[in-house]
Write a protein that holds these residues in place. Structure first.
Motif: not given
Lengths: 368, 93
Positions: A17-34
């Motif tokens: 969510t990046a701590g934002s209501r803008m991305l509430a519940g957002y699901r990425s299609l991939f993981d961060a490289e780390v």
């Protein structure tokens, strides 16, 4: 090791969510490289920790989920997890210094590696020219182990440095002979100075007045980059969409107005103003030139000293709404704007030359 | 910074501030303008801009397909879709 991730890192199996209501519940299609690198090294992801909206506040208090407060003081979620041993370490995005402030106030170790040595692929972009994947851990040994897992070149990150440079992070010498204290930032660093002196390090005081300008310059660059990076959130492709609108303009405006928090809106407007025709040369362009002046001032210091010592915070606790993150970041901005590595240990901050992580971790061991 | 410029910035950035938020924003701008005065004391006459803190080698790479996603997957977080399209209000009268 069990690793907690801050919510600026994309995860396939958990919302981001990046701590934002803008991305509430957002699901990425991939993981961060780390994440892939941590798992390849045998570590596991223990969960995610809340961050302030897009990670540029003090400790996470602007999160859409609300501030964490204990005994009247702001708390940071990632630091709390590590401190309570729910995780052995945390991976955090150091956009504006929050992991370093959290480490200083929680008695933890924070390492912000040299810019470009840890992949930013799969992290939510905020201030791309200075933000760094960083580590928060309870001990220097844990910090070193996580660093070993995540450092390295990544073809998927356009700002990733060549493998030969990344290797220097792990293979550099850890000799510490001289450390400079930057007097311009004040603060009581006497305990750290005493420890270094007792361990044979020559500690000298320098004025370092030029480094005080890092804050103003970084605030401009960070805000301008943030303004551009969050322009993608429009309520159409993904993220929050307002319920009420009559046309496309209202859809954009109502979605962004309802979803973004107060501080974020202000910073977007400030960033936009710095990039306006009237201000571009006298504000944004000036900040880019000041960045070079500061980087060269550090290079001059590192010709004589192995590292510089300065505070990480103005106070060991923050009462809510009393400290301005755009002033408090004066301590963290010098490393943010230059991409230099920095470590926080024993409540103080040490900045080193590029690829001098071994020097910094050696100092951290002494201070902690 | 004045209210007229602030209103223009709001429009450019597709945002609408409440009266209280406008007051806070004006105070934020005033504080930053004071900070910026510090930058003017630094001589940058013959100093080049520093956009990248580390040398960027190249972002050019072979044009080879690697990770791909289906349209369905790409639209999983969309607020509204219809038969593979993203839905928006009518934009052409």
């Amino acid at each position: 090791m069990k690793i907690v991730l801050d919510d600026l890192l994309l995860t396939k199996d958990m919302p981001t969510t990046a701590g934002s209501r803008m991305l509430a519940g957002y699901r990425s299609l991939f993981d961060a490289e780390v994440i892939a690198r941590l798992q390849a090294a045998g570590h596991t992801v223990a969960g995610k920790a809340a961050v302030g909206e897009f990670g540029f506040d003090l400790l996470g208090e602007t999160s859409a989920d609300g501030a964490l407060i204990a005994n009247g003081a702001l708390q940071n979620a990632a630091a709390k997890s590590v401190k309570a041993r729910k995780a052995d370490a945390a991976i955090c995005m150091d956009v504006n210094g929050y992991p370093r402030r959290a480490a200083a106030q929680s008695g933890l170790i924070s390492l912000k590696p040299t810019y470009g040595t840890v992949s930013r692929f799969g992290t939510i972009p905020v201030a791309c020219s200075g933000e760094t994947v960083s580590i928060l851990a309870a001990s220097v040994a844990d910090c070193r182990e996580v660093l070993r897992a995540v450092v390295g070149h990544d073809d998927k990150d356009g700002t990733s440095l060549p493998a030969s440079d990344c290797d220097r992070v792990l293979q550099g010498a850890d000799t510490v002979r001289k450390v400079a204290v930057l007097d311009v930032f004040g603060g009581d660093l006497s305990k750290a100075e005493q420890i270094l002196t007792e361990n044979g390090v020559d500690v000298c005081h320098v004025d370092g007045k030029i480094f005080a300008a890092a804050r103003a310059a970084w605030n401009i660059l960070m805000s301008a980059e943030l303004c551009n990076n969050v322009s993608r959130y429009d309520g159409v492709k993904y993220g929050y969409r307002a319920q009420n609108f009559t046309g496309i303009d209202e859809l954009y405006t109502n979605s962004r107005t309802e979803a973004f928090g107060d501080l974020l809106k202000t910073v977007i407007l400030f960033g936009s103003e710095t990039l306006s025709t009237d201000n571009y040369m006298k504000v944004y362009d000036k900040a880019l030139r000041v960045r070079r002046v500061i980087k060269e001032a550090f290079e001059a210091l590192f010709a004589e000293y192995d590292a510089v010592l300065l505070p990480a915070v103005s106070a060991m606790t923050y009462a809510p709404d009393t400290v301005d993150p755009f002033v408090e970041n004066g301590y963290t901005a010098p490393a943010s704007i230059t991409g230099l590595p920095a470590v926080v240990a024993g409540g103080v901050q040490v900045i080193g030359n590029a690829f001098s992580e071994n020097v910094l971790l050696h100092i951290a061991q002494l201070l902690s | 910074m004045d209210r007229e410029i602030l209103r223009h910035l709001e429009m450019l950035n597709q945002l609408q501030l409440t009266e209280e938020q406008k007051e806070a924003a004006l105070a934020f701008f005033a504080a930053r303008e004071q900070d910026n005065a510090l930058l003017d004391t630094i001589d940058t006459e013959n100093v080049e801009r520093m956009v990248h803190v580390m040398p960027i080698m190249t972002v050019v790479r072979e044009d080879v397909v690697k990770q791909t996603f289906t349209r369905e997957a790409l639209q999983q977080d969309a607020p509204e879709t219809d038969e593979g399209y993203w839905c928006v209000p009518r934009v052409v009268e």
